[in-house]
Scaffold this motif. Structure first.
Motif, PDB file in Angstrom:
ATOM      1  N   ARG A   1       6.171  52.251 -66.459  1.00 36.50           N
ATOM      2  CA  ARG A   1       4.877  51.603 -66.663  1.00 36.50           C
ATOM      3  C   ARG A   1       5.106  50.110 -66.754  1.00 36.50           C
ATOM      4  O   ARG A   1       6.007  49.651 -67.459  1.00 36.50           O
ATOM      5  CB  ARG A   1       4.209  52.091 -67.945  1.00 36.50           C
ATOM      6  CG  ARG A   1       3.759  53.533 -67.863  1.00 36.50           C
ATOM      7  CD  ARG A   1       2.451  53.627 -67.089  1.00 36.50           C
ATOM      8  NE  ARG A   1       2.199  55.013 -66.692  1.00 36.50           N
ATOM      9  CZ  ARG A   1       1.382  55.357 -65.698  1.00 36.50           C
ATOM     10  NH1 ARG A   1       0.749  54.434 -65.010  1.00 36.50           N
ATOM     11  NH2 ARG A   1       1.201  56.606 -65.391  1.00 36.50           N
ATOM     12  N   GLY A   2       4.288  49.323 -66.096  1.00 35.43           N
ATOM     13  CA  GLY A   2       4.377  47.872 -66.197  1.00 35.43           C
ATOM     14  C   GLY A   2       3.407  47.354 -67.238  1.00 35.43           C
ATOM     15  O   GLY A   2       2.814  48.126 -68.003  1.00 35.43           O
TER      16      GLY A   2
ATOM     17  N   VAL B   1      25.276  46.723 -70.303  1.00 33.01           N
ATOM     18  CA  VAL B   1      24.776  45.914 -69.179  1.00 33.01           C
ATOM     19  C   VAL B   1      25.703  44.721 -68.916  1.00 33.01           C
ATOM     20  O   VAL B   1      25.795  44.237 -67.797  1.00 33.01           O
ATOM     21  CB  VAL B   1      23.310  45.465 -69.439  1.00 33.01           C
ATOM     22  CG1 VAL B   1      23.205  44.463 -70.569  1.00 33.01           C
ATOM     23  CG2 VAL B   1      22.672  44.932 -68.165  1.00 33.01           C
TER      24      VAL B   1
ATOM     25  N   ARG C   1      19.766  41.590 -56.867  1.00 30.09           N
ATOM     26  CA  ARG C   1      19.431  40.208 -56.515  1.00 30.09           C
ATOM     27  C   ARG C   1      19.973  39.172 -57.500  1.00 30.09           C
ATOM     28  O   ARG C   1      20.016  37.985 -57.180  1.00 30.09           O
ATOM     29  CB  ARG C   1      17.924  40.033 -56.347  1.00 30.09           C
ATOM     30  CG  ARG C   1      17.092  40.208 -57.610  1.00 30.09           C
ATOM     31  CD  ARG C   1      15.598  40.126 -57.284  1.00 30.09           C
ATOM     32  NE  ARG C   1      14.765  40.301 -58.458  1.00 30.09           N
ATOM     33  CZ  ARG C   1      14.387  41.480 -58.941  1.00 30.09           C
ATOM     34  NH1 ARG C   1      14.777  42.582 -58.346  1.00 30.09           N
ATOM     35  NH2 ARG C   1      13.618  41.556 -60.015  1.00 30.09           N
TER      36      ARG C   1
ATOM     37  N   LEU D   1      21.873  41.174 -75.662  1.00 32.87           N
ATOM     38  CA  LEU D   1      22.103  42.287 -74.719  1.00 32.87           C
ATOM     39  C   LEU D   1      23.589  42.578 -74.566  1.00 32.87           C
ATOM     40  O   LEU D   1      23.998  43.727 -74.396  1.00 32.87           O
ATOM     41  CB  LEU D   1      21.496  41.965 -73.348  1.00 32.87           C
ATOM     42  CG  LEU D   1      19.969  41.872 -73.257  1.00 32.87           C
ATOM     43  CD1 LEU D   1      19.548  41.567 -71.822  1.00 32.87           C
ATOM     44  CD2 LEU D   1      19.311  43.151 -73.731  1.00 32.87           C
TER      45      LEU D   1
ATOM     46  N   PHE E   1       5.785  42.716 -65.858  1.00 34.61           N
ATOM     47  CA  PHE E   1       6.631  43.107 -66.986  1.00 34.61           C
ATOM     48  C   PHE E   1       5.942  42.755 -68.310  1.00 34.61           C
ATOM     49  O   PHE E   1       5.235  43.564 -68.857  1.00 34.61           O
ATOM     50  CB  PHE E   1       8.015  42.467 -66.884  1.00 34.61           C
ATOM     51  CG  PHE E   1       8.837  43.008 -65.747  1.00 34.61           C
ATOM     52  CD1 PHE E   1       9.113  44.354 -65.649  1.00 34.61           C
ATOM     53  CD2 PHE E   1       9.331  42.168 -64.771  1.00 34.61           C
ATOM     54  CE1 PHE E   1       9.864  44.872 -64.601  1.00 34.61           C
ATOM     55  CE2 PHE E   1      10.083  42.669 -63.716  1.00 34.61           C
ATOM     56  CZ  PHE E   1      10.349  44.024 -63.631  1.00 34.61           C
ATOM     57  N   MET E   2       6.119  41.547 -68.823  1.00 32.03           N
ATOM     58  CA  MET E   2       5.530  41.221 -70.132  1.00 32.03           C
ATOM     59  C   MET E   2       4.444  40.156 -70.054  1.00 32.03           C
ATOM     60  O   MET E   2       3.758  39.903 -71.039  1.00 32.03           O
ATOM     61  CB  MET E   2       6.634  40.828 -71.117  1.00 32.03           C
ATOM     62  CG  MET E   2       7.618  41.987 -71.315  1.00 32.03           C
ATOM     63  SD  MET E   2       9.038  41.565 -72.321  1.00 32.03           S
ATOM     64  CE  MET E   2       8.335  41.733 -73.934  1.00 32.03           C
TER      65      MET E   2
ATOM     66  N   TYR F   1       4.704  50.473 -62.196  1.00 30.71           N
ATOM     67  CA  TYR F   1       5.615  49.554 -61.525  1.00 30.71           C
ATOM     68  C   TYR F   1       6.300  50.305 -60.382  1.00 30.71           C
ATOM     69  O   TYR F   1       6.333  51.522 -60.358  1.00 30.71           O
ATOM     70  CB  TYR F   1       6.646  49.025 -62.536  1.00 30.71           C
ATOM     71  CG  TYR F   1       7.517  47.923 -61.977  1.00 30.71           C
ATOM     72  CD1 TYR F   1       6.947  46.792 -61.409  1.00 30.71           C
ATOM     73  CD2 TYR F   1       8.894  48.025 -62.002  1.00 30.71           C
ATOM     74  CE1 TYR F   1       7.735  45.792 -60.888  1.00 30.71           C
ATOM     75  CE2 TYR F   1       9.691  47.019 -61.485  1.00 30.71           C
ATOM     76  CZ  TYR F   1       9.104  45.907 -60.919  1.00 30.71           C
ATOM     77  OH  TYR F   1       9.887  44.918 -60.405  1.00 30.71           O
TER      78      TYR F   1
ATOM     79  N   ALA G   1      17.521  37.291 -65.874  1.00 27.33           N
ATOM     80  CA  ALA G   1      16.895  38.620 -65.917  1.00 27.33           C
ATOM     81  C   ALA G   1      15.913  38.686 -67.084  1.00 27.33           C
ATOM     82  O   ALA G   1      14.792  39.188 -66.950  1.00 27.33           O
ATOM     83  CB  ALA G   1      17.968  39.702 -66.049  1.00 27.33           C
ATOM     84  N   VAL G   2      16.322  38.134 -68.242  1.00 26.08           N
ATOM     85  CA  VAL G   2      15.444  38.158 -69.424  1.00 26.08           C
ATOM     86  C   VAL G   2      14.194  37.314 -69.161  1.00 26.08           C
ATOM     87  O   VAL G   2      13.065  37.736 -69.445  1.00 26.08           O
ATOM     88  CB  VAL G   2      16.187  37.651 -70.686  1.00 26.08           C
ATOM     89  CG1 VAL G   2      15.232  37.546 -71.866  1.00 26.08           C
ATOM     90  CG2 VAL G   2      17.357  38.581 -71.020  1.00 26.08           C
TER      91      VAL G   2
ATOM     92  N   ILE H   1      18.488  36.049 -76.240  1.00 25.82           N
ATOM     93  CA  ILE H   1      18.246  37.481 -76.000  1.00 25.82           C
ATOM     94  C   ILE H   1      19.359  38.055 -75.107  1.00 25.82           C
ATOM     95  O   ILE H   1      19.839  39.172 -75.325  1.00 25.82           O
ATOM     96  CB  ILE H   1      16.843  37.710 -75.386  1.00 25.82           C
ATOM     97  CG1 ILE H   1      15.768  37.309 -76.390  1.00 25.82           C
ATOM     98  CG2 ILE H   1      16.664  39.178 -74.979  1.00 25.82           C
ATOM     99  CD1 ILE H   1      14.342  37.337 -75.847  1.00 25.82           C
TER     100      ILE H   1
ATOM    101  N   LEU I   1      22.664  42.615 -61.018  1.00 26.03           N
ATOM    102  CA  LEU I   1      21.531  43.108 -61.801  1.00 26.03           C
ATOM    103  C   LEU I   1      20.336  43.393 -60.896  1.00 26.03           C
ATOM    104  O   LEU I   1      20.213  42.785 -59.827  1.00 26.03           O
ATOM    105  CB  LEU I   1      21.117  42.077 -62.852  1.00 26.03           C
ATOM    106  CG  LEU I   1      22.181  41.736 -63.889  1.00 26.03           C
ATOM    107  CD1 LEU I   1      21.733  40.531 -64.735  1.00 26.03           C
ATOM    108  CD2 LEU I   1      22.481  42.928 -64.792  1.00 26.03           C
TER     109      LEU I   1
ATOM    110  N   ASN J   1      12.134  51.923 -61.564  1.00 26.61           N
ATOM    111  CA  ASN J   1      12.418  52.458 -62.886  1.00 26.61           C
ATOM    112  C   ASN J   1      13.125  51.415 -63.739  1.00 26.61           C
ATOM    113  O   ASN J   1      13.855  50.577 -63.210  1.00 26.61           O
ATOM    114  CB  ASN J   1      13.332  53.672 -62.727  1.00 26.61           C
ATOM    115  CG  ASN J   1      12.811  54.843 -63.512  1.00 26.61           C
ATOM    116  OD1 ASN J   1      12.195  54.647 -64.560  1.00 26.61           O
ATOM    117  ND2 ASN J   1      13.048  56.025 -63.023  1.00 26.61           N
ATOM    118  N   ALA J   2      12.935  51.460 -65.054  1.00 27.70           N
ATOM    119  CA  ALA J   2      13.617  50.521 -65.948  1.00 27.70           C
ATOM    120  C   ALA J   2      15.041  51.019 -66.200  1.00 27.70           C
ATOM    121  O   ALA J   2      15.227  52.121 -66.712  1.00 27.70           O
ATOM    122  CB  ALA J   2      12.855  50.409 -67.269  1.00 27.70           C
ATOM    123  N   PRO J   3      16.051  50.226 -65.839  1.00 29.82           N
ATOM    124  CA  PRO J   3      17.437  50.674 -66.067  1.00 29.82           C
ATOM    125  C   PRO J   3      17.769  50.642 -67.561  1.00 29.82           C
ATOM    126  O   PRO J   3      17.240  49.809 -68.295  1.00 29.82           O
ATOM    127  CB  PRO J   3      18.289  49.647 -65.318  1.00 29.82           C
ATOM    128  CG  PRO J   3      17.347  48.670 -64.690  1.00 29.82           C
ATOM    129  CD  PRO J   3      15.989  48.899 -65.242  1.00 29.82           C
TER     130      PRO J   3
ATOM    131  N   LEU K   1      22.391  37.085 -66.983  1.00 31.08           N
ATOM    132  CA  LEU K   1      21.469  37.830 -67.846  1.00 31.08           C
ATOM    133  C   LEU K   1      20.275  36.999 -68.328  1.00 31.08           C
ATOM    134  O   LEU K   1      19.156  37.513 -68.410  1.00 31.08           O
ATOM    135  CB  LEU K   1      22.221  38.407 -69.051  1.00 31.08           C
ATOM    136  CG  LEU K   1      22.925  39.756 -68.820  1.00 31.08           C
ATOM    137  CD1 LEU K   1      23.806  40.103 -70.019  1.00 31.08           C
ATOM    138  CD2 LEU K   1      21.915  40.862 -68.579  1.00 31.08           C
TER     139      LEU K   1
END
Ligand code: HEM
Length: 113
Positions: free
Chosen positions: A3-4, A20, A31, A95, A50-51, A10, A40-41, A91, A26, A13-15, A37
């Motif tokens: 779900r987005g 990580v 890409r 991770l 996403f958010m 979406y 990606a965040v 963040i 990633l 799938n969310a890995p 990281l």
């Protein structure tokens, strides 16, 4: 499919994020470099599916919540102000601590030990 933002579906799938830090690439299409990281965040926080937030909004939220501001200053200095790119780096550092641990220890069969 994950779900987005706002419950939309979406296209991927969310890995899982355990270990990580060991990945060389990633995202499902690879890409991003594994060492990137923080990007990606940033994508997770800011992209609409996403958010759907942005760096300035997130830094304001941290300033407005006394507990979070205190933790920020404990980490980055008494005078420091929450700052978008540094939040993504922080963040990302978190991770890197999500370690799946030693698979040997969790092996289901005693004979493999
Ligand atoms: C601050 C919160 C989040 C963090 C730190 C985060 C972190 C990450 C990272 C590091 C990756 C790359 C993992 C890899 O390639 O193995 C990733 C990918 C992904 N995440 Fe998140 N994520 C967050 C929030 C979310 C949310 C809210 C959603 C869904 C609504 C989501 C869905 C996904 C999906 C679908 C991918 C794969 C994207 C692609 O391959 O194009 N994530 N996330």
């Amino acid at each position: 499919m994950s779900r987005g933002y706002n419950g939309t579906e979406y296209f991927r799938n969310a890995p899982g994020l355990l270990s990580v830090r060991l990945k060389t690439r990633l995202m499902w299409d690879g890409r991003l470099d594994g060492a990137d990281l923080p990007t990606a965040v940033r994508d997770m926080v800011t992209e609409a599916h996403f958010m759907n937030a942005d760096g300035r909004l997130i830094q304001e939220r941290i300033r407005q919540i006394p507990e979070l501001l205190a933790l920020w200053r404990e980490a980055f200095g008494a005078q420091s102000q929450p700052y978008g790119p540094q939040i993504f780096v922080a963040i990302a550092e978190f991770l890197k601590t999500l370690d799946g641990g030693d698979t040997w220890w969790t092996a289901p069969c005693a004979a493999t030990r």
